[in-house]
Design a protein around this motif. Structure first.
Motif, PDB file in Angstrom:
ATOM      1  N   TYR A 195       6.083   2.602  -0.383  1.00 32.76           N
ATOM      2  CA  TYR A 195       5.013   1.661  -0.028  1.00 32.76           C
ATOM      3  C   TYR A 195       5.354   0.967   1.290  1.00 32.76           C
ATOM      4  O   TYR A 195       6.524   0.870   1.678  1.00 32.76           O
ATOM      5  CB  TYR A 195       4.872   0.581  -1.092  1.00 32.76           C
ATOM      6  CG  TYR A 195       3.958   0.914  -2.247  1.00 32.76           C
ATOM      7  CD1 TYR A 195       2.878   0.097  -2.559  1.00 32.76           C
ATOM      8  CD2 TYR A 195       4.178   2.032  -3.044  1.00 32.76           C
ATOM      9  CE1 TYR A 195       2.043   0.373  -3.634  1.00 32.76           C
ATOM     10  CE2 TYR A 195       3.347   2.320  -4.124  1.00 32.76           C
ATOM     11  CZ  TYR A 195       2.279   1.486  -4.408  1.00 32.76           C
ATOM     12  OH  TYR A 195       1.460   1.761  -5.467  1.00 32.76           O
ATOM     13  N   GLU A 208      -1.650   6.403   1.731  1.00 32.63           N
ATOM     14  CA  GLU A 208      -3.000   5.870   1.866  1.00 32.63           C
ATOM     15  C   GLU A 208      -3.199   5.124   3.179  1.00 32.63           C
ATOM     16  O   GLU A 208      -4.274   4.583   3.435  1.00 32.63           O
ATOM     17  CB  GLU A 208      -3.318   4.948   0.686  1.00 32.63           C
ATOM     18  CG  GLU A 208      -3.361   5.671  -0.659  1.00 32.63           C
ATOM     19  CD  GLU A 208      -3.687   4.739  -1.810  1.00 32.63           C
ATOM     20  OE1 GLU A 208      -4.013   3.560  -1.543  1.00 32.63           O
ATOM     21  OE2 GLU A 208      -3.605   5.183  -2.972  1.00 32.63           O
ATOM     22  N   PHE A 210       0.835  -1.199   0.000  1.00 29.75           N
ATOM     23  CA  PHE A 210       0.000   0.000   0.000  1.00 29.75           C
ATOM     24  C   PHE A 210       0.872   1.253   0.000  1.00 29.75           C
ATOM     25  O   PHE A 210       1.865   1.316   0.739  1.00 29.75           O
ATOM     26  CB  PHE A 210      -0.892   0.023   1.243  1.00 29.75           C
ATOM     27  CG  PHE A 210      -1.611  -1.268   1.496  1.00 29.75           C
ATOM     28  CD1 PHE A 210      -2.817  -1.545   0.876  1.00 29.75           C
ATOM     29  CD2 PHE A 210      -1.063  -2.235   2.347  1.00 29.75           C
ATOM     30  CE1 PHE A 210      -3.473  -2.743   1.107  1.00 29.75           C
ATOM     31  CE2 PHE A 210      -1.713  -3.433   2.579  1.00 29.75           C
ATOM     32  CZ  PHE A 210      -2.922  -3.690   1.954  1.00 29.75           C
ATOM     33  N   LYS A 238       4.237  -2.889   3.046  1.00 29.25           N
ATOM     34  CA  LYS A 238       3.584  -4.132   2.633  1.00 29.25           C
ATOM     35  C   LYS A 238       3.433  -5.093   3.796  1.00 29.25           C
ATOM     36  O   LYS A 238       4.235  -5.139   4.723  1.00 29.25           O
ATOM     37  CB  LYS A 238       4.364  -4.806   1.516  1.00 29.25           C
ATOM     38  CG  LYS A 238       5.694  -5.348   1.971  1.00 29.25           C
ATOM     39  CD  LYS A 238       6.149  -6.513   1.136  1.00 29.25           C
ATOM     40  CE  LYS A 238       7.264  -7.277   1.845  1.00 29.25           C
ATOM     41  NZ  LYS A 238       6.815  -7.976   3.054  1.00 29.25           N
TER      42      LYS A 238
END
Length: 239
Positions: free
Chosen positions: A165, A80, A76, A167
């Motif tokens: 990101y 976010e 992600f 994860k």
């Protein structure tokens, strides 16, 4: 360069060795360069294109847990992820390792909370705090297991866009390894979480396979997921 390597379109990553010695003999490890993996990508298609044409009898395929998790939609963008107050509090007590961010960011700590639940996280944190009083490190990860140990976050050495990101661990990695092994006509697919300080076997197609040997084969982490773009590796025993 060995004769075997000359016949394959692969070469060891910089600073890494092709051959490693184990208690079961010597093994060659051929890193395989791939495109950037995205959520929803078929790993069967990837293996068919990048690996299968080069396989010989007895070869295994090692796969970074990162690309399995990414393909499953378990990575992600950090912008976010909205870390909770609990995540922001607990991250203050995490040991910051030079080998990876682990749970040392509010984003990855939030993913850990989502993965195992608030109560289990709080309980593990309390026990880990007591352990630190007695000089014990790693208690938090040992309690929560691989589903939390394999969570990772943004890092400058990671290939974009995943340098921004966080994860989670891959979902049911043993089942994924078994399905990919079947798709590869029985060539064993091993899902690994490897870095420069150690390797954990997260997924394998059969429980009879020795974690100790599988880890020895990869103990120096021949993969590279930054500019190398080699999250796969063909492993071949030297006859």
């Amino acid at each position: 360069m060995s004769e075997a390597l000359q016949n394959l379109p692969f070469e060891p990553n910089e600073g890494k060795n092709l051959v490693i010695s184990t208690k079961d003999g010597e093994y060659e490890r051929y890193p395989v360069k791939t495109p950037v993996i995205k959520s929803g990508d078929s790993l069967v298609d990837l293996l068919n294109e990048s690996v299968k044409p080069y396989l010989q009898d007895g070869d295994m395929i090692y796969m970074s847990e990162k690309i399995l998790a990414i393909s499953q939609g378990r990575a992600f963008p950090i912008d976010e992820i909205n870390p909770s107050l609990l995540a922001r509090f607990l991250v203050k007590f995490v040991y910051k390792s030079p080998y990876g961010i682990g749970l040392g960011s509010p984003w990855t700590m939030e993913l850990a909370i989502r993965s195992v639940g608030r109560l289990k996280i709080i309980g593990a944190a309390i026990i880990a705090g007591i352990g630190k009083l007695f000089g014990k490190r790693g208690v938090f990860y040992n309690i929560l297991g691989e589903s939390v140990r394999s969570i990772d976050g943004p890092c400058d050495c990671t290939l974009p866009p995943y340098n921004k990101y966080a994860k989670m661990a891959p979902y049911k990695p043993n089942e994924a390894a078994a399905k990919l092994t079947e798709a590869m006509d029985g060539h064993k697919v091993i899902v690994v979480d490897a870095n420069d300080i150690g390797v954990n076997i997260l997924g394998k197609p059969s429980p009879e396979l020795s974690d100790e040997l599988l880890s020895q084969i990869f103990k120096d982490n021949p993969l590279g997921q930054g500019r190398e773009q080699t999250p796969l590796c063909i492993v071949r025993k030297v006859s």
